[in-house]
Design an enzyme around this catalytic site. Structure first.
Site, PDB file in Angstrom:
ATOM      1  N   SER A 303       0.597  -1.210  -0.009  1.00 39.20           N
ATOM      2  CA  SER A 303      -0.062   0.071  -0.053  1.00 39.20           C
ATOM      3  C   SER A 303       0.359   1.237  -0.422  1.00 39.20           C
ATOM      4  O   SER A 303       1.845   0.838   0.531  1.00 39.20           O
ATOM      5  CB  SER A 303      -0.721   0.198   0.805  1.00 39.20           C
ATOM      6  OG  SER A 303      -0.168   0.631   2.251  1.00 39.20           O
ATOM      7  N   ASP A 304       0.578   2.398  -0.298  1.00 34.40           N
ATOM      8  CA  ASP A 304       1.233   3.372  -0.569  1.00 34.40           C
ATOM      9  C   ASP A 304       1.323   4.128   1.147  1.00 34.40           C
ATOM     10  O   ASP A 304      -0.175   4.451   1.379  1.00 34.40           O
ATOM     11  CB  ASP A 304       0.915   4.412  -1.349  1.00 34.40           C
ATOM     12  CG  ASP A 304       1.791   5.719  -1.296  1.00 34.40           C
ATOM     13  OD1 ASP A 304       2.593   5.666  -0.565  1.00 34.40           O
ATOM     14  OD2 ASP A 304       1.879   6.763  -2.364  1.00 34.40           O
ATOM     15  N   TYR A 305       1.866   4.252   1.987  1.00 40.07           N
ATOM     16  CA  TYR A 305       1.633   4.196   3.610  1.00 40.07           C
ATOM     17  C   TYR A 305       0.229   4.046   4.030  1.00 40.07           C
ATOM     18  O   TYR A 305      -0.103   3.009   4.425  1.00 40.07           O
ATOM     19  CB  TYR A 305       1.563   6.213   3.447  1.00 40.07           C
ATOM     20  CG  TYR A 305       1.854   6.113   4.389  1.00 40.07           C
ATOM     21  CD1 TYR A 305       3.532   6.266   5.193  1.00 40.07           C
ATOM     22  CD2 TYR A 305       1.669   7.743   5.305  1.00 40.07           C
ATOM     23  CE1 TYR A 305       4.130   7.552   6.721  1.00 40.07           C
ATOM     24  CE2 TYR A 305       1.901   7.660   6.661  1.00 40.07           C
ATOM     25  CZ  TYR A 305       3.450   7.834   7.425  1.00 40.07           C
ATOM     26  OH  TYR A 305       3.894   8.496   8.000  1.00 40.07           O
TER      27      TYR A 305
END
Ligand code: BGC
Length: 759
Positions: A303-305
């Protein structure tokens, strides 16, 4: 060791780089890689893991021992101390950490895990190594201006060499998002607006980071991000909604990802945005049907962040448990920073909401990735404090930074051959970036330091220039007496270098701008200095395409110098005083006005294009502005004078399964050496789906001595002409194609047409 010298291959590519991606040897060479071998022990290990340990392998957290810049970029969520984080790692709650600090930190964590954890699964250390580690190279979009993919491969290799020396296994790069809207601050991180450049630079950077073998102690696993269409945010507003057609997705935004995976990138990151109502982090079609089933990608998706947690704010998840379920079932293997997988996956499995087999599949990918990185053979493979020092900021890396810096500079304008300057000229260097080590290395530098960077005045003096320095203005605020001092300095000089533009914090994540102009305080400085009548060289500092106005636009010479990294001042001096000529080309269009954004050269014709010549009523343009760029994609001047002639299309026919060779002569009629980037564009004249007015299909960089001519040859095949057809499948239709070999997307160069002949 990374390549410090130009190899025979890179020399060929540097001075005769011909790229047509679909026909490129680079593509053929990389088609076969990107598979993830799963060693035999992995399934046995999974068989011994508790559900909590499995969820831990799918959980990545910001390092509790981060540097200040890492913390500023992404503040660690839970404010946990380092000892508590080590305890979590030992308890199997973490697969690794990101943006930590150095080999000592990695050593302490890895030793604890290898000594005290139940299963002794090595941690993996990730980081945002975007355009250099300690030695910083130009911001990625700037480096693309070199039109030299092999340069990007070499700088990525050098960054991997330094970063892996400091214990890092995995970089969150390359960023391969196409940026067609210059209001979007993350334009600085990618390869610009063009699909072909997006593809070749994605592949080159992935190869550079990963090197020959991922298990090598100087390799970093690459992560092609942000999957997908993050750069298509409405109104250029970071994180904003994306609503584009599938055709645009397939033709524009996805190809650089495919290229990175073909080049072997073993990870990707789910983008923050939604596309057509579905946030990527919860988009099963994107993450599984397309990525896994159609493309056969076997690496890991992170995931992004806190992208999984953000599904709540998006309004498609009710709570953290729901968000974890949606993201995981969509195909996101690993959760970054939110801890939601660790908190909820075990219960989701126990409750029957998530099949354990799917958890095992993601854990298998993560463990196989760690094996591919060589961590099961030697968990300390990249962790050696002595090596960290021995690889840091070597002279060869600095030399590469200087080379990359000067090759990234684009000369937009040079009236009366004002440049290069003579060293005897008295130069007033004026502007907020005239001196000082700030704003040189650019955004997304977690590990680089301003203190190592060469300031502009330092570089100019080291080159033997005779200069005075006056700040004149702040970046966004005027300075008391600044303009008066600048005018006085200008009057006392023969020529002015105006060092103005954007600070490095004005582009990057969350740095969207509604007006992509030189900030008003600096514009006022430029107007006052221009009123002295002294010749002006504008040195633009920028992380995006800008709309130039007034005295900045009208200056006699303009150089785009982005943020060039550690060797910034020296690289600029190389070009200003003519030790090297400018050779960069714009990878993004500079519009006439901010209101034209999103503007990209490969736009459609519309039913009412304005014919060449003056603006006409009821045609597609703004009031007073053509539907064009002030400085188009591909534009960039040299110290030579380049003429295009003698287009040769052979028979003018491309047989269905054949090739066509298209050539032209380029001549340096000037009195100084030049490096020209000849660009081949096509336009499909009649097709069942409207086609862009021009598309770049190949380019070649050629060094020409004064008076020298060279024939540039490009070969196209049918697949270079393909588009997404009415049936949403790649298609090619016979008929006429216009073709240009030209110095920019808006220049005529030499042009003609050929026919693709049906089988
Ligand atoms: C960015 C990513 C980056 C991540 C970790 C996010 O905010 O969008 O590009 O890799 O943070 O620092």
């Amino acid at each position: 060791m990374f390549d410090t010298r130009i190899s025979r291959r890179s020399a060929i590519q540097a001075l005769g780089f011909a790229v047509a991606w679909s026909a490129s040897p680079l593509r053929a060479a990389v088609d076969a890689v990107g598979k993830l071998p799963v060693p035999g022990f992995v399934d046995a290990l999974i068989g011994r893991m508790t559900l909590e340990e499995k969820a831990g392998q799918l959980t990545l957290m910001a390092s509790a021992w981060g540097g200040s810049s890492a913390a500023n970029l992404n503040p660690p969520g839970n404010g946990q101390g380092f000892d508590a984080q080590i305890a979590d790692a030992v308890a199997g709650k973490l697969t690794g950490v990101f943006n930590g600090q150095g080999a000592d930190m990695a050593m302490r964590m890895q030793s604890a895990v290898m000594k005290r954890s139940r299963l002794k699964i090595p941690l993996m250390f990730a980081a945002d190594v975007i355009h250099g580690f300690r030695t910083i190279f130009p911001i990625p979009v700037g480096e693309v201006a070199s039109f030299e993919p092999d340069l990007a491969r070499r700088t990525a290799r050098a960054a991997a060499f330094e970063a892996s020396g400091a214990g890092i296994d995995w970089t969150f790069a390359p960023m391969v998002d196409i940026a067609r809207d210059q209001r979007w601050g993350r334009a600085m991180e990618g390869a610009g607006e063009d699909v072909l450049l997006g593809e070749v630079f994605a592949a080159a950077r992935a190869q550079g980071f990963q090197g020959e073998s991922l298990s090598s102690n100087d390799a970093l696993m690459a992560c092609a991000k942000h999957f997908a269409a993050y750069g298509a945010a409405e109104a250029g507003l970071d994180y904003n909604t994306v609503d584009i057609s599938k055709r645009t997705l397939f033709e524009v935004y996805l190809p650089p990802f495919e290229a990175a995976f073909r080049a072997g990138a073993m990870s990707t990151m789910a983008s923050f945005n939604e596309v057509a109502g579905i946030p990527s982090t919860a988009n099963k079609w994107l993450m599984t049907d397309l990525l896994r089933d159609d493309w056969g990608f076997e690496g890991i998706v992170v995931s992004d962040y806190t992208g999984d947690q953000e599904l709540i704010a998006h309004g498609i998840a009710a709570d953290g448990r729901d968000a974890a379920r949606l993201a995981f079932l969509a195909g996101v293997d690993m959760s970054m920073e939110s801890d939601l997988y660790y908190l909820h996956l075990p219960a989701l499995v126990r409750d029957g909401a998530v099949p354990e087999a799917l958890v095992d599949r993601s854990v298998r990918r993560v463990l196989a990735t760690k094996a591919m990185l060589g961590l099961f053979d030697d968990p300390f493979r990249r962790i050696d404090p002595k090596r960290e020092k021995a690889r840091s900021m070597l002279p060869a890396a600095r030399a590469l930074s200087r080379e990359a810096g000067r090759k990234s500079i684009v000369m937009l304008k040079n009236e009366g051959n004002l440049l290069p300057l003579s060293k005897s000229a008295r130069v007033a260097v004026i502007g907020p970036f005239a001196s000082g080590q700030h704003d040189l290395i650019g955004g997304w530098c977690v590990y680089g330091s301003d203190a190592d960077a060469v300031a502009l005045d330092t570089g100019l003096r080291a080159a033997g220039g005779s200069i005075t320095v006056t700040q004149g203005s702040g970046v966004e605020e005027s300075l008391d007496g600044g303009i008066e001092a600048a005018v006085t300095a200008a009057k006392a000089a023969d020529v002015v270098i105006l060092s103005i533009g954007e600070s490095q914090t004005m582009s990057g994540e969350a740095q969207s701008r509604a007006q992509i102009v030189v900030p008003p305080a600096q514009q006022a400085l430029a107007e006052a200095v221009a009123a002295t009548g002294k010749p002006i060289v504008v040195l633009l500092k920028n992380g995006r395409g800008l709309a130039l106005q007034g005295a900045v636009r009208d200056a006699a010479a303009i150089l785009v110098t982005w943020q060039l990294g550690t060797e910034s001042g020296n690289a600029i001096a190389d070009v200003i005083y003519g030790a090297h000529g400018p050779s960069g080309r714009l990878p993004i269009s500079f519009p006439f006005d901010s209101g034209q954004e999103p503007y990209h050269y490969d736009h459609k014709s519309t039913g009412r294009p304005n014919p060449p010549g003056p603006l006409q009523p009821y045609k597609a343009h703004y009031r007073g502005i053509p539907n064009a760029a002030l400085y188009p994609f591909g534009h960039g001047l040299t110290y030579g004078n380049i003429a295009y002639s003698a287009l040769d299309l052979g028979t003018g026919k491309l047989a269905w399964s054949g090739e066509i060779t298209i050539s032209a002569t380029i001549t340096n009629t000037g009195s100084r050496p030049a490096e020209e980037v000849a660009q081949l564009y096509i336009h499909d004249v009649v097709a069942s789906v409207t086609r862009p007015v021009r598309q770049l299909k190949a380019f070649r960089k050629v060094a020409l001595a004064p008076g020298q001519s060279e024939t540039v040859r490009f070969t196209l095949r049918r697949d270079s002409l393909q588009f997404i057809g009415l049936d949403m499948k790649p298609t090619v239709e016979p008929g006429e194609f216009r073709v240009w070999i030209a110095p920019s997307a808006q220049s005529d160069g030499v042009s003609g047409s050929f026919d693709l002949v049906a089988a």
